[in-house]
Design a protein around this motif. Structure first.
Motif, PDB file in Angstrom:
ATOM      1  N   PRO A 354       2.551  -2.342   2.044  1.00 22.03           N
ATOM      2  CA  PRO A 354       2.614  -2.455   3.508  1.00 22.03           C
ATOM      3  C   PRO A 354       1.220  -2.442   4.140  1.00 22.03           C
ATOM      4  CG  PRO A 354       4.178  -0.831   2.739  1.00 22.03           C
ATOM      5  CD  PRO A 354       3.320  -1.198   1.556  1.00 22.03           C
ATOM      6  N   TYR A 355       1.109  -3.150   5.275  1.00 21.59           N
ATOM      7  CA  TYR A 355      -0.128  -3.163   6.056  1.00 21.59           C
ATOM      8  C   TYR A 355      -0.154  -1.920   6.942  1.00 21.59           C
ATOM      9  CZ  TYR A 355      -0.123  -8.129   4.759  1.00 21.59           C
ATOM     10  OH  TYR A 355      -0.088  -9.311   4.072  1.00 21.59           O
ATOM     11  N   ASP A 356      -1.195  -1.089   6.785  1.00 26.54           N
ATOM     12  CA  ASP A 356      -1.285   0.150   7.577  1.00 26.54           C
ATOM     13  C   ASP A 356      -1.293  -0.137   9.076  1.00 26.54           C
ATOM     14  OD1 ASP A 356      -1.274   1.782   5.381  1.00 26.54           O
ATOM     15  OD2 ASP A 356      -3.462   1.839   5.195  1.00 26.54           O
ATOM     16  N   GLU A 357      -1.954  -1.245   9.472  1.00 24.48           N
ATOM     17  CA  GLU A 357      -2.055  -1.537  10.902  1.00 24.48           C
ATOM     18  C   GLU A 357      -0.700  -1.932  11.491  1.00 24.48           C
ATOM     19  OE1 GLU A 357      -3.477  -3.075   8.400  1.00 24.48           O
ATOM     20  OE2 GLU A 357      -3.559  -5.252   8.659  1.00 24.48           O
ATOM     21  N   VAL A 358       0.211  -2.429  10.683  1.00 25.42           N
ATOM     22  CA  VAL A 358       1.559  -2.762  11.178  1.00 25.42           C
ATOM     23  C   VAL A 358       2.413  -1.491  11.251  1.00 25.42           C
ATOM     24  CG1 VAL A 358       3.673  -4.088  10.711  1.00 25.42           C
ATOM     25  CG2 VAL A 358       1.425  -5.116  10.290  1.00 25.42           C
TER      26      VAL A 358
END
Ligand code: MG
Length: 367
Positions: A354-358
Motif C-alpha cells: 500500500p501507498y502510505d500517502e493514500v
C-alpha cells in the motif's frame, strides 16, 4: 512470529463511472474502504482490506468495520498470524458474528503467511491453475439502452461475461435483459442479478418472459425460500448470492438443489480462510462459483485473484477486478485486468504494497 500491532485506515474509493446503482434504487458514488495493517515482532507486515457495498446491501458498513477491528485487535496481539485456523478461532470467540470485520484481518494474515513462506497466497490456497482467469463486468442499473451501450463498450475492452443489475420494475428488467442479449456473441455469458429486488410474483413474470433467452438468474428475491420457489419454476441456470452467507446455507442449498452456481464474497463469509473452505466444498459438490467480494480496491482485488487463480478452472464461473472500477490506486503490485482476464501476482504473500500517502493516518492503532 507474533502480532505486535494492528492498524486500520480509511480510504475513499470514488467510482470511475460516477455511481453504481442496483435494486431498490440503492446507489453508491464513493466507496468507504478499510485497510488493515498487521505488524509482527519479526518485522513482516501484512495488509488486508474490506469494503462494504454501502451500508444497505449486506449487514456491514465502513465505520462498523473499523470499530470492530478496534474491538478484536487486543485479543490478537501476541497471536501467531501464520496459524490461520487458530487465529480465526480466536476471532470467533472474541466477537460473535460480524464476518466482514474479521475478513480484512484474515486477509492480512494470509499476506503474512505467504511472505513468511516466500510463496504467493494462491500457492498456499492450492496452487495456480493456468495463466489467468476470466472476469465479469457488473453493469450498473440504468435504462435498457444505456445498459446495452455499456455492455458494448466493456465487450470491446475484452469482457465476455456481463452481470446486469436488475431487480427493479419487472417490465423494464425484461427490456434490459432483451436489449443486452441482442448484442451478445457466441461464448459471451449474461447474468441477470436482481440482488434480492423482486417479489416472487415479479420474479416469476421475468423468468417466464425471458424463457427463450440464454441468461443466468441471480438472487431474484430476498429470502432463500422465495428464491427456491423461483428456482423450481424456471429452467434458467440459477445463482444464489446474498442468501449463501456461510457453510450451513451452502449445504442446505446443495441439499435442496437450490442453485447451480454460488457467489462467494470474501467478506460475506469472513475472510480467505472461510471462503477457501466454502470454495473447496463447492468443488466437491459440483457447484461452480463466482469468486469476489462486496467491493474493494487493490488489496481486495489481489485477494480475489489469489483465491480465483487457485480454483479449478471448470468451477470458476467468473471473478471480479474491483480495482478497475475505482479511481484510486491503493497499492503497488496489484493485479491489473488484461483483455477481460486477471492473474494473481507471483510475489510472496498477496504481492501488494500500500501507498502510505493514500492510507494517511490510522483511525485505529492497537499495540
Ligand atoms: Mg450478486
Amino acid at each position: 512470529m507474533k502480532i505486535s500491532r494492528i492498524s486500520a485506515f480509511q480510504v475513499d474509493l470514488p467510482l470511475r463511472e460516477g455511481s453504481y446503482c442496483w435494486s431498490g434504487g440503492k446507489s453508491v458514488d464513493v466507496f468507504d474502504s478499510t485497510v488493515v495493517r498487521v505488524e509482527t515482532d519479526e518485522g513482516l507486515v501484512g495488509h488486508g482490506e474490506v469494503c462494504p457495498l454501502g451500508p444497505s446491501y449486506l449487514p456491514a458498513y465502513g465505520s462498523g468495520a473499523r470499530t470492530g477491528i478496534g474491538e478484536l485487535a487486543p485479543h490478537l496481539l501476541g497471536a501467531d498470524p501464520t496459524q490461520l485456523a487458530c487465529l480465526n478461532d480466536t476471532m470467533d470467540r472474541a466477537l460473535k458474528g460480524h464476518p466482514y470485520v474479521k475478513s480484512a484481518i484474515d486477509i492480512a494474515c494470509w499476506d503474512l503467511l505467504g511472505q513468511h513462506c516466500g510463496q504467493p497466497v494462491c500457492h498456499l490456497l492450492g496452487g495456480r491453475y493456468g495463466e489467468d482467469f476470466t472476469l465479469y463486468r457488473a453493469i450498473s442499473q440504468e435504462a435498457p439502452d444505456a445498459m446495452a451501450s455499456r455492455v458494448a463498450t466493456y465487450r470491446e475492452e475484452g469482457y465476455r461475461r456481463f452481470q446486469l443489475k436488475v431487480g427493479g420494475d419487472p417490465e423494464i428488467d425484461i427490456e434490459r435483459i432483451g436489449a443486452v442479449a441482442a448484442l451478445l456473441q457466441p461464448g459471451d455469458k449474461l447474468i441477470a442479478d436482481a440482488n434480492t429486488g423482486w417479489l416472487p410474483h415479479e420474479a416469476a413474470r421475468v423468468v417466464r418472459a425471458v424463457r427463450d433467452i440464454d441468461v443466468y438468474i441471480e438472487q431474484p428475491c430476498l429470502s432463500y425460500d422465495e428464491c427456491l420457489s423461483i428456482r423450481r419454476r424456471t429452467d434458467h441456470p440459477f445463482v444464489l448470492d446474498e442468501s449463501i452467507d456461510g457453510i450451513d446455507m451452502l449445504l442446505r442449498g446443495h441439499a435442496d438443489c437450490a442453485m447451480d452456481i454460488v457467489n462467494l464474497k470474501i467478506s460475506k463469509l469472513g475472510g480467505l480462510t472461510k471462503t477457501a473452505l466454502a470454495r473447496d466444498i463447492c468443488q466437491q459438490m459440483g457447484i461452480a462459483m463466482t469468486l469476489e467480494d462486496s467491493w474493494g480496491g487493490d488489496i481486495v482485488t489481489a485477494a480475489i485473484a489469489h483465491l480465483a487463480h487457485s480454483t479449478r478452472p471448470e468451477f470458476l464461473f467468473t471473478a471480479t477486478d474491483f480495482n478497475s472500477y475505482v479511481t484510486v490506486d491503493l497499492a503497488r503490485g496489484a493485479p491489473q485486468r488484461n483483455a477481460g482476464r486477471l492473474a494473481a501476482t507471483t510475489a510472496p504473500g498477496l504481492g501488494v504494497q500500500p501507498y502510505d500517502e493514500v492510507l494517511g493516518k490510522p483511525l485505529v492503532e492497537i499495540s
